[in-house]
Design an enzyme around this catalytic site. Structure first.
Site, PDB file in Angstrom:
ATOM      1  N   HIS A  79      41.003  41.591  45.648  1.00  0.00           N
ATOM      2  CA  HIS A  79      41.181  42.636  44.635  1.00  0.00           C
ATOM      3  C   HIS A  79      40.233  43.785  44.956  1.00  0.00           C
ATOM      4  O   HIS A  79      39.073  43.544  45.253  1.00  0.00           O
ATOM      5  CB  HIS A  79      40.859  42.034  43.259  1.00  0.00           C
ATOM      6  CG  HIS A  79      40.706  43.047  42.169  1.00  0.00           C
ATOM      7  ND1 HIS A  79      39.521  43.261  41.514  1.00  0.00           N
ATOM      8  CD2 HIS A  79      41.612  43.900  41.620  1.00  0.00           C
ATOM      9  CE1 HIS A  79      39.689  44.196  40.598  1.00  0.00           C
ATOM     10  NE2 HIS A  79      40.943  44.601  40.640  1.00  0.00           N
ATOM     11  N   HIS A 103      36.718  53.316  44.126  1.00  0.00           N
ATOM     12  CA  HIS A 103      36.789  52.530  42.886  1.00  0.00           C
ATOM     13  C   HIS A 103      35.760  53.140  41.930  1.00  0.00           C
ATOM     14  O   HIS A 103      34.663  52.616  41.759  1.00  0.00           O
ATOM     15  CB  HIS A 103      36.470  51.053  43.153  1.00  0.00           C
ATOM     16  CG  HIS A 103      36.682  50.180  41.942  1.00  0.00           C
ATOM     17  ND1 HIS A 103      35.890  49.095  41.653  1.00  0.00           N
ATOM     18  CD2 HIS A 103      37.608  50.238  40.953  1.00  0.00           C
ATOM     19  CE1 HIS A 103      36.317  48.522  40.527  1.00  0.00           C
ATOM     20  NE2 HIS A 103      37.364  49.200  40.093  1.00  0.00           N
TER      21      HIS A 103
END
Ligand SMILES: *[C@@H]1O[C@H](CO)[C@@H](O)[C@H](O)[C@H]1NC(C)=O
Ligand SMILES: *[C@@H]1O[C@H](CO)[C@@H](O)[C@H](O)[C@H]1NC(C)=O
Length: 347
Positions: free
Chosen positions: A57, A128
């Site tokens: 992930h 991110h």
């Protein structure tokens, strides 16, 4: 009881024992680095969308460091907090410790990519909330890995794009087409026709899923609906287990089970001095991964409400001697007992 019955019973127990042992030794024979090539021959005839494949992930967050700057996908408040709480924000942003090459070596075959542009810069970056590495090092490693591991297949999921114009999409797609060229697995109507054997024969090893309508400009990439990846958006173990247990799958497409907790801002504030690894990834390993061992890969079965797994992703996939990829890969051995069903259904 007659002595013959005892012998027969004993024989039967030995027989069961032999089956259990052979599965066990098979599991040990799978080398994580080469697990796809090491799979038993029958499983290389099973559609790829019906195999269990470990993934990571937010795969590229290992590239985020103290010198990373705030990226366009960040919550606006991060700009103000980051100068003061750099350490904490990094601890709650980074989801992987191993780099791309190490992830490939421990059996990860699916990468979740979040991509961003920078103003006044021609390159593409992983992101991110904070900028990670420029993309070419990692993507070239994937190419080199497939060259040196001809039996392995890697899925690159271009999941989110930030600060992208139509021209950026064209440029990125051209880059991916040039980099992987004939190794790309083009999309096709019948995904059930794609097996490890069929790909090995064609020397195709890289699947690119491209989650933007620009994907229609080329048939070399897969559309988002070929690999649905619903976000659980849960911050409790019970919530995540319920989500994973209630997944429904359409036959004929792949699927991503996201075995990850997503901390909310409140969750983080209450655990400020800790990290995503301690408060999310370790609890998932201890309490969700054991539940996942009850799942199996394979085609969706009418009458069984538990959807079979295909790609399963996690955070910090290297923890505990790569327990996560090891566990997911071993689920494939359950198919040895069910290959009849698999062939029957797609044949
Ligand atoms: C695809 O990219 C274009 C150009 O950046 C953007 O306008 C569009 O909203 C994107 N589509 C989706 C579904 O995100
Ligand atoms: C239902 O499907 C799940 C996932 O594929 C599997 O683990 C389970 O054994 C199946 N249950 C039955 C009763 O077949």
């Amino acid at each position: 009881m007659c002595s013959r019955c005892v012998i027969m019973k004993f024989g039967f127990i030995l027989f069961l024992f032999a089956i259990i042992m052979s599965e066990d030794t098979l599991a040990h024979k799978l080398r994580l680095e080469h697990w796809m090539s090491d799979l038993p021959a029958q499983l290389k005839e099973v559609p790829l969308i019906y195999l269990a494949i470990p993934g990571s992930h937010d795969s590229m967050t290992y590239g985020i460091t103290r010198s990373s700057t705030v990226a366009p996908d960040a919550e606006p408040i991060l700009n103000r907090l980051y100068p003061f709480f750099r350490g904490t924000i990094l601890r709650w942003t980074i989801t992987q410790a191993s780099d791309t090459w190490q992830q490939l070596l421990i059996g990860i075959r699916y990468f979740d990519l979040r991509l961003a542009t920078k103003p006044d810069d021609d390159n593409f970056y992983f992101t991110h909330g904070l900028y990670g590495d420029e993309i070419s090092t990692a993507l070239t490693q994937v190419k080199e890995f497939t060259e040196s591991h001809p039996g392995e297949v890697v899925i690159l999921d271009c999941q989110h794009f930030y600060g992208f114009t139509r021209e950026h999409h064209q440029k990125l797609m051209r880059y991916l087409l040039n980099l992987y060229g004939p190794r790309l697995v083009p999309r096709q109507i019948d995904l059930q026709a794609i097996t490890l054997n069929s790909l090995n024969r064609l020397k195709m090893q890289v699947i690119v899923v491209y989650r933007n309508e620009s994907v229609y400009a080329t048939s070399e990439f897969w559309q988002p609906q070929m690999l649905p990846s619903p976000w659980p958006q849960q911050d409790t173990i019970d919530g995540l287990n319920t989500f994973l247990g209630n997944i429904r799958r359409h036959p004929g497409t792949g699927f991503v089970h996201q075995a990850v907790l997503t901390p909310t801002p409140t969750f983080i504030v209450l655990r400020w001095i800790s990290s995503l690894r301690e408060k999310c990834a370790i609890p998932v390993m201890n309490e969700v991964l054991p539940k996942l061992t009850e799942f199996a890969p394979g085609p969706p079965q009418p009458g069984n409400v538990t959807a079979p797994v295909n790609v399963v992703i996690g955070d910090f996939v290297d923890m505990n001697n790569a327990l996560f990829p090891r566990t997911i890969i071993e689920l494939n051995l359950k198919l040895l007992r069910n290959t009849e069903i698999v062939h029957h259904n797609h044949g």
